[in-house]
Design a protein around this motif. Structure first.
Motif, PDB file in Angstrom:
ATOM      1  N   GLU A 222       0.827  -1.214   0.000  1.00  0.00           N
ATOM      2  CA  GLU A 222       0.000   0.000   0.000  1.00  0.00           C
ATOM      3  C   GLU A 222       0.861   1.265   0.000  1.00  0.00           C
ATOM      4  O   GLU A 222       0.416   2.316  -0.427  1.00  0.00           O
TER       5      GLU A 222
ATOM      6  N   THR B  41      -1.198   0.099  -5.224  1.00  0.00           N
ATOM      7  CA  THR B  41      -2.310  -0.855  -5.186  1.00  0.00           C
ATOM      8  C   THR B  41      -3.561  -0.289  -5.865  1.00  0.00           C
ATOM      9  O   THR B  41      -4.534  -1.015  -6.077  1.00  0.00           O
ATOM     10  N   GLY B  42      -3.512   1.005  -6.201  1.00  0.00           N
ATOM     11  CA  GLY B  42      -4.618   1.598  -6.955  1.00  0.00           C
ATOM     12  C   GLY B  42      -4.632   1.126  -8.402  1.00  0.00           C
ATOM     13  O   GLY B  42      -5.664   1.190  -9.070  1.00  0.00           O
TER      14      GLY B  42
ATOM     15  N   ALA C 104      -6.811  -1.836  -8.786  1.00  0.00           N
ATOM     16  CA  ALA C 104      -8.164  -1.403  -8.407  1.00  0.00           C
ATOM     17  C   ALA C 104      -8.839  -0.699  -9.588  1.00  0.00           C
ATOM     18  O   ALA C 104      -9.986  -0.988  -9.934  1.00  0.00           O
TER      19      ALA C 104
ATOM     20  N   ARG D 181     -12.040  -2.238 -11.883  1.00  0.00           N
ATOM     21  CA  ARG D 181     -13.328  -1.547 -11.991  1.00  0.00           C
ATOM     22  C   ARG D 181     -13.670  -1.221 -13.440  1.00  0.00           C
ATOM     23  O   ARG D 181     -14.837  -1.254 -13.834  1.00  0.00           O
TER      24      ARG D 181
ATOM     25  N   THR E 181     -10.664   8.780  -6.945  1.00  0.00           N
ATOM     26  CA  THR E 181      -9.739   8.198  -5.969  1.00  0.00           C
ATOM     27  C   THR E 181      -8.851   9.301  -5.391  1.00  0.00           C
ATOM     28  O   THR E 181      -8.631   9.373  -4.187  1.00  0.00           O
TER      29      THR E 181
END
Ligand code: MG
Length: 388
Positions: A187, A342-343, A346, A350, A384
């Protein structure tokens, strides 16, 4: 003598390709070059190699460096379509595509349509437009020789083998800089941590992709198209020493592998001189000096990008084009310090969930799927970032 166009000549693979060609005068001659916006470096290369034409795909760069190319007597093509003009202008023996990202798809198709051998380092063009690329090559009879070290290894293992003898392809992965990093620490990893890659020297985009294992995911898709095997028949195994460049398991239980010191000049040269081999500047492998070669399973939970790529491949249509476009946006947002490491998975996950697939048989459908995916990725990134 083979006449070669090097697309993306100022990047990591491109500069090594130019070096490979310079070491084999009389066999390889670079006759055209392209870059995105590195005009000065491109002009230096063009003058040193004596090429006839060049292309800058960034229009603004093309305008500001026009005079430089006129002074050295090199015809300069401009913009993304300039690449297609450049490919159509000369009877090249080989087009080496070492561009970054899915911008490589159109020139890949242009070369294959003309029946020119394609040395392919731009894996994104196969990921985004796999079926289109393969059918274009089949229609003209053009050969695609992979430059990616893993796929070059498989290509070499399969030389002279019947495709029906293959049971499984096993791609090796170095594991990247975060092989031993806990999920919690992932992270917090920074851009600097990510760009410190242990084995191969590469550009920024592919270095980030190596750290997330998206690179391996793209390579699974690349292998699926190049070697006509199911997604689920392409395995991945972590091999931190990067000495075994990949393997093929045959139906009789034999496993064929290609080994060597990690040096991209070897697969580049192999693609340019295929099927002949010549001495190269690479070091020779001493297994005794190297000592242990180790292998381990991939942690698909810490590195979800690999699973996302496989899933996109299984879903077919334009899912892989969307995955690739979303990943390009997410990587650039990470490099711009807008989202976390870690985005990246993600955002990609999505975009895949919300993707409205098209058949993906034409360049137009692929481009439209990519534009949708990019727009969706940017919206997710904006939201985000607002919450960070
Ligand atoms: Mg690779």
């Amino acid at each position: 003598m083979r006449s070669i166009a090097v697309l993306g000549s100022t990047g990591s693979i491109g500069t090594q390709a130019v070096e490979v060609a310079e070491r084999l005068p009389g066999r390889l001659r670079v006759t055209a070059l392209s870059a995105h916006q590195s005009g000065e470096m491109l002009a230096r290369q063009a003058r040193a190699l004596g090429v006839v034409r060049a292309c800058l795909t960034d229009l603004e760069a093309a305008r500001s460096f026009q005079g430089l190319f006129a002074d050295i007597g090199v015809e300069l093509h401009e913009g993304p379509h300039g690449l297609v003009e450049l490919i159509e202008a000369e009877p090249y023996d080989i087009v080496l595509n070492s561009m970054i990202g899915s911008a490589g798809l159109e020139p890949t198709c242009a070369a294959l349509e003309r029946g020119i051998t394609l040395a392919l380092a731009n894996k994104e063009s196969l990921v985004a437009g796999g079926r289109l690329v393969i059918s274009t090559a089949k229609a003209s009879g053009a050969r695609i020789i992979p430059v990616d070290s893993e796929h070059s290894a498989i290509y070499q293992c399969l030389a002279g083998e019947d495709p029906s003898s293959v049971r499984r392809i096993i791609l090796t992965a170095s594991g990247g800089p975060f092989r031993m990093t806990s999920a919690e620490d992932l992270e917090r990893v920074t851009v600097e941590d990510t760009l410190a890659h242990p084995t191969w020297s590469m550009g920024r985009k592919v270095t980030v992709d190596s750290a997330t294992l998206m690179n391996k995911g793209l390579e699974v898709l690349e292998a699926h198209h190049l070697f006509s095997v199911d997604i689920d028949s392409v395995g991945v195994i972590v091999h931190p020493q990067s000495i075994v460049h990949s393997m093929v398991e045959m139906v009789d239980g034999s496993v064929l592998a290609q080994l060597g010191e990690p040096d991209m000049r070897v697969p580049i040269q192999y693609a340019l001189t295929y099927p002949d081999r010549f001495s190269s500047p690479a070091s020779f492998l001493s297994l005794a000096e190297r000592g242990d070669l180790t292998f381990e399973e991939v942690d698909r939970v810490r590195f979800p990008c690999l699973g996302l790529a496989c899933e996109a491949g299984r879903m077919g249509a334009t899912y892989a084009s969307a995955l690739n476009a979303a990943n390009e946006e997410a990587v650039s947002a990470f490099l711009g310090r807008r989202i976390r490491f870690t985005g990246i998975p993600a955002v990609v996950g999505r975009v895949l969930e919300g993707h409205r697939p098209l058949p993906g048989d034409t360049l137009e459908e692929i481009k439209s799927a990519e534009e949708d995916a990019r727009r969706m990725a940017r919206e997710i990134i904006d939201r985000t970032e607002g919450r960070k």
